[in-house]
Scaffold this motif. Structure first.
Motif, PDB file in Angstrom:
ATOM      1  N   GLY A  94       0.964  -1.304  -0.003  1.00 62.57           N
ATOM      2  CA  GLY A  94      -0.008  -0.048  -0.004  1.00 62.57           C
ATOM      3  C   GLY A  94       0.923   1.095  -0.084  1.00 62.57           C
ATOM      4  N   PHE A  95       2.052   1.045   0.086  1.00 63.53           N
ATOM      5  CA  PHE A  95       3.092   2.215   0.200  1.00 63.53           C
ATOM      6  C   PHE A  95       3.001   2.799  -1.149  1.00 63.53           C
ATOM      7  CE2 PHE A  95       7.313   4.195  -0.828  1.00 63.53           C
ATOM      8  CZ  PHE A  95       7.394   4.768   0.455  1.00 63.53           C
ATOM      9  N   GLN A  96       2.777   4.290  -1.186  1.00 61.74           N
ATOM     10  CA  GLN A  96       2.668   5.030  -2.501  1.00 61.74           C
ATOM     11  C   GLN A  96       4.022   5.370  -3.090  1.00 61.74           C
ATOM     12  OE1 GLN A  96      -0.779   7.491  -2.518  1.00 61.74           O
ATOM     13  NE2 GLN A  96      -0.429   8.495  -4.547  1.00 61.74           N
ATOM     14  N   ILE A  97       4.246   5.207  -4.338  1.00 59.96           N
ATOM     15  CA  ILE A  97       5.453   5.704  -5.104  1.00 59.96           C
ATOM     16  C   ILE A  97       4.906   6.461  -6.405  1.00 59.96           C
ATOM     17  CG2 ILE A  97       7.461   5.238  -6.458  1.00 59.96           C
ATOM     18  CD1 ILE A  97       8.069   3.061  -4.751  1.00 59.96           C
ATOM     19  N   GLY A  98       5.157   7.849  -6.584  1.00 60.38           N
ATOM     20  CA  GLY A  98       4.393   8.488  -7.597  1.00 60.38           C
ATOM     21  C   GLY A  98       2.703   8.476  -7.228  1.00 60.38           C
ATOM     22  N   ASN A  99       2.217   8.136  -8.484  1.00 59.13           N
ATOM     23  CA  ASN A  99       0.873   7.807  -8.374  1.00 59.13           C
ATOM     24  C   ASN A  99       0.266   6.467  -8.163  1.00 59.13           C
ATOM     25  OD1 ASN A  99       1.587   6.876 -10.739  1.00 59.13           O
ATOM     26  ND2 ASN A  99       0.234   8.258 -12.165  1.00 59.13           N
ATOM     27  N   LYS A 100       1.140   5.606  -7.813  1.00 60.51           N
ATOM     28  CA  LYS A 100       0.992   4.237  -7.770  1.00 60.51           C
ATOM     29  C   LYS A 100       0.967   3.663  -6.327  1.00 60.51           C
ATOM     30  CE  LYS A 100       2.193   2.802 -12.538  1.00 60.51           C
ATOM     31  NZ  LYS A 100       1.802   1.604 -13.072  1.00 60.51           N
ATOM     32  N   ARG A 101       0.082   2.843  -6.029  1.00 67.94           N
ATOM     33  CA  ARG A 101       0.354   2.321  -4.614  1.00 67.94           C
ATOM     34  C   ARG A 101       0.945   0.857  -4.886  1.00 67.94           C
ATOM     35  NH1 ARG A 101      -1.635   4.453  -0.135  1.00 67.94           N
ATOM     36  NH2 ARG A 101      -3.170   6.173  -0.505  1.00 67.94           N
ATOM     37  N   LEU A 102       1.932   0.474  -3.992  1.00 72.75           N
ATOM     38  CA  LEU A 102       2.454  -0.937  -4.272  1.00 72.75           C
ATOM     39  C   LEU A 102       1.525  -2.011  -3.707  1.00 72.75           C
ATOM     40  CD1 LEU A 102       6.119  -0.386  -3.314  1.00 72.75           C
ATOM     41  CD2 LEU A 102       5.106  -0.061  -5.471  1.00 72.75           C
ATOM     42  N   LYS A 103       1.658  -3.227  -4.279  1.00 72.68           N
ATOM     43  CA  LYS A 103       1.272  -4.327  -3.708  1.00 72.68           C
ATOM     44  C   LYS A 103       2.304  -5.245  -3.481  1.00 72.68           C
ATOM     45  CE  LYS A 103      -1.931  -8.033  -4.523  1.00 72.68           C
ATOM     46  NZ  LYS A 103      -2.770  -8.817  -5.167  1.00 72.68           N
ATOM     47  N   VAL A 104       2.325  -5.584  -2.229  1.00 75.27           N
ATOM     48  CA  VAL A 104       3.728  -6.419  -1.872  1.00 75.27           C
ATOM     49  C   VAL A 104       3.126  -7.844  -1.384  1.00 75.27           C
ATOM     50  CG1 VAL A 104       5.709  -6.677  -0.230  1.00 75.27           C
ATOM     51  CG2 VAL A 104       4.656  -4.388  -1.373  1.00 75.27           C
ATOM     52  N   GLN A 105       3.616  -8.801  -1.770  1.00 77.40           N
ATOM     53  CA  GLN A 105       3.105 -10.110  -1.200  1.00 77.40           C
ATOM     54  C   GLN A 105       4.254 -11.249  -1.174  1.00 77.40           C
ATOM     55  OE1 GLN A 105      -0.277 -10.825  -3.661  1.00 77.40           O
ATOM     56  NE2 GLN A 105       0.665 -12.427  -4.760  1.00 77.40           N
ATOM     57  N   HIS A 106       3.978 -12.264  -0.469  1.00 81.03           N
ATOM     58  CA  HIS A 106       5.097 -13.288  -0.672  1.00 81.03           C
ATOM     59  C   HIS A 106       4.934 -14.003  -1.943  1.00 81.03           C
ATOM     60  CE1 HIS A 106       6.275 -13.799   3.467  1.00 81.03           C
ATOM     61  NE2 HIS A 106       5.146 -13.717   4.025  1.00 81.03           N
ATOM     62  N   LYS A 107       6.298 -14.384  -2.381  1.00 79.76           N
ATOM     63  CA  LYS A 107       6.146 -15.112  -3.581  1.00 79.76           C
ATOM     64  C   LYS A 107       5.301 -16.459  -3.288  1.00 79.76           C
ATOM     65  CE  LYS A 107       9.424 -17.652  -6.531  1.00 79.76           C
ATOM     66  NZ  LYS A 107      10.645 -18.395  -6.635  1.00 79.76           N
ATOM     67  N   ARG A 108       4.548 -17.043  -4.129  1.00 78.24           N
ATOM     68  CA  ARG A 108       3.923 -18.329  -3.853  1.00 78.24           C
ATOM     69  C   ARG A 108       5.031 -19.304  -3.681  1.00 78.24           C
ATOM     70  NH1 ARG A 108       0.255 -16.445  -7.289  1.00 78.24           N
ATOM     71  NH2 ARG A 108      -1.876 -15.856  -6.278  1.00 78.24           N
ATOM     72  N   VAL A 109       4.860 -19.961  -2.446  1.00 75.21           N
ATOM     73  CA  VAL A 109       5.787 -21.073  -1.991  1.00 75.21           C
ATOM     74  C   VAL A 109       5.020 -22.242  -2.445  1.00 75.21           C
ATOM     75  CG1 VAL A 109       7.408 -22.311  -0.560  1.00 75.21           C
ATOM     76  CG2 VAL A 109       7.002 -19.787  -0.466  1.00 75.21           C
ATOM     77  N   ASN A 110       5.636 -23.061  -3.562  1.00 76.33           N
ATOM     78  CA  ASN A 110       4.891 -24.418  -3.720  1.00 76.33           C
ATOM     79  C   ASN A 110       5.374 -25.258  -2.604  1.00 76.33           C
ATOM     80  OD1 ASN A 110       4.210 -23.319  -6.042  1.00 76.33           O
ATOM     81  ND2 ASN A 110       6.118 -24.023  -7.207  1.00 76.33           N
ATOM     82  N   SER A 111       4.605 -26.416  -2.455  1.00 75.43           N
ATOM     83  CA  SER A 111       5.020 -27.413  -1.395  1.00 75.43           C
ATOM     84  C   SER A 111       6.361 -27.929  -1.669  1.00 75.43           C
ATOM     85  CB  SER A 111       4.024 -28.568  -1.589  1.00 75.43           C
ATOM     86  OG  SER A 111       3.895 -28.979  -2.802  1.00 75.43           O
ATOM     87  N   GLN A 112       7.168 -28.526  -0.655  1.00 75.11           N
ATOM     88  CA  GLN A 112       8.411 -29.034  -0.968  1.00 75.11           C
ATOM     89  C   GLN A 112       8.553 -29.714  -1.977  1.00 75.11           C
ATOM     90  OE1 GLN A 112       9.099 -26.710   1.348  1.00 75.11           O
ATOM     91  NE2 GLN A 112      10.820 -27.528   1.856  1.00 75.11           N
ATOM     92  N   GLN A 113       7.663 -30.701  -2.369  1.00 74.04           N
ATOM     93  CA  GLN A 113       7.721 -31.248  -3.577  1.00 74.04           C
ATOM     94  C   GLN A 113       7.522 -30.518  -4.798  1.00 74.04           C
ATOM     95  OE1 GLN A 113       5.485 -32.029  -1.374  1.00 74.04           O
ATOM     96  NE2 GLN A 113       5.879 -34.002  -0.471  1.00 74.04           N
ATOM     97  N   GLN A 114       8.640 -30.584  -5.787  1.00 73.82           N
ATOM     98  CA  GLN A 114       8.371 -29.950  -6.940  1.00 73.82           C
ATOM     99  C   GLN A 114       7.572 -30.559  -7.858  1.00 73.82           C
ATOM    100  OE1 GLN A 114       9.155 -26.640  -7.620  1.00 73.82           O
ATOM    101  NE2 GLN A 114       9.830 -26.381  -5.174  1.00 73.82           N
ATOM    102  N   HIS A 115       7.730 -32.041  -7.980  1.00 73.96           N
ATOM    103  CA  HIS A 115       6.863 -32.603  -9.055  1.00 73.96           C
ATOM    104  C   HIS A 115       5.507 -32.820  -8.531  1.00 73.96           C
ATOM    105  CE1 HIS A 115       7.023 -36.014  -6.007  1.00 73.96           C
ATOM    106  NE2 HIS A 115       8.186 -35.588  -5.974  1.00 73.96           N
ATOM    107  N   PRO A 116       4.650 -32.944  -9.526  1.00 72.38           N
ATOM    108  CA  PRO A 116       3.050 -32.922  -8.988  1.00 72.38           C
ATOM    109  C   PRO A 116       2.954 -34.227  -8.552  1.00 72.38           C
ATOM    110  CG  PRO A 116       3.406 -33.208 -11.579  1.00 72.38           C
ATOM    111  CD  PRO A 116       4.961 -32.769 -10.858  1.00 72.38           C
ATOM    112  N   SER A 117       1.855 -34.473  -7.611  1.00 72.51           N
ATOM    113  CA  SER A 117       1.368 -35.386  -6.925  1.00 72.51           C
ATOM    114  C   SER A 117       0.712 -36.515  -7.884  1.00 72.51           C
ATOM    115  CB  SER A 117       0.324 -35.177  -6.152  1.00 72.51           C
ATOM    116  OG  SER A 117      -0.924 -34.673  -6.683  1.00 72.51           O
ATOM    117  N   PRO A 118       1.256 -37.718  -7.835  1.00 68.03           N
ATOM    118  CA  PRO A 118       1.197 -38.757  -8.910  1.00 68.03           C
ATOM    119  C   PRO A 118      -0.530 -39.003  -9.263  1.00 68.03           C
ATOM    120  CG  PRO A 118       1.785 -39.850  -6.756  1.00 68.03           C
ATOM    121  CD  PRO A 118       1.830 -38.381  -6.424  1.00 68.03           C
ATOM    122  N   ASN A 119      -1.379 -38.855  -8.199  1.00 69.53           N
ATOM    123  CA  ASN A 119      -2.496 -39.138  -8.542  1.00 69.53           C
ATOM    124  C   ASN A 119      -3.387 -37.952  -9.156  1.00 69.53           C
ATOM    125  OD1 ASN A 119      -2.352 -37.834  -6.299  1.00 69.53           O
ATOM    126  ND2 ASN A 119      -3.689 -38.890  -4.901  1.00 69.53           N
TER     127      ASN A 119
END
Length: 143
Positions: A94-119
């Motif tokens: 929500g911090f304003q820089i110029g005429n824009k308000r920033l949106k800051v959020q966590h990068k989506r963390v996938n579950s520890q396994q990178q490979h998709p579940s087998p089922n």
């Protein structure tokens, strides 16, 4: 007479090749932030400066269009500590820089396994598999 170099002498090894350019360094899980709504003239350095007060920024990257070189308006900041990232979200979302308000959020963390579940849907065939059709070569006298 010609003096040979002592046995076993080797020239010094060549220096190792430079490592390939790594992707931007990332901090521990939860310490990597996406920042949206960046002003288009903001650079990597500006991004690092803006987020530096909250902790040790190990990488700050503004995404740019490969073809035009223009900022896409979002970027990525990594801290070496989750606590720094949390306070950056609190302070900068929500911090304003110029005429824009920033949106800051966590990068989506996938579950520890990178490979998709087998089922992932009915991949396994139910019941016995039909035998593969094999063309038997015809052995026979030809003419």
């Amino acid at each position: 007479p010609y003096m040979y170099p002592p046995y076993g002498f080797r020239p010094p090894p060549p220096p190792p090749p430079p490592p390939p350019p790594a992707r931007p360094r990332e901090g521990p899980a939860g310490a990597n932030l996406f920042i949206y709504h960046l002003p288009h003239d903001l650079t990597d350095a500006d991004l690092a400066t803006a987020f530096n007060p909250f902790g040790n920024v190990i990488s700050a990257k503004v995404y740019v269009d490969r073809n035009t070189g223009e900022s896409k308006g979002f970027g990525f900041v990594s801290y070496d500590s989750v606590i720094s990232a949390e306070s950056a979200i609190e302070q900068m979302n929500g911090f304003q820089i110029g005429n824009k308000r920033l949106k800051v959020q966590h990068k989506r963390v996938n579950s520890q396994q990178q490979h998709p579940s087998p089922n992932m849907g009915p991949m396994q065939h139910r019941g016995p598999m039909p035998p593969p059709m094999q063309q038997q070569p015809q052995h026979g006298g030809g003419g």
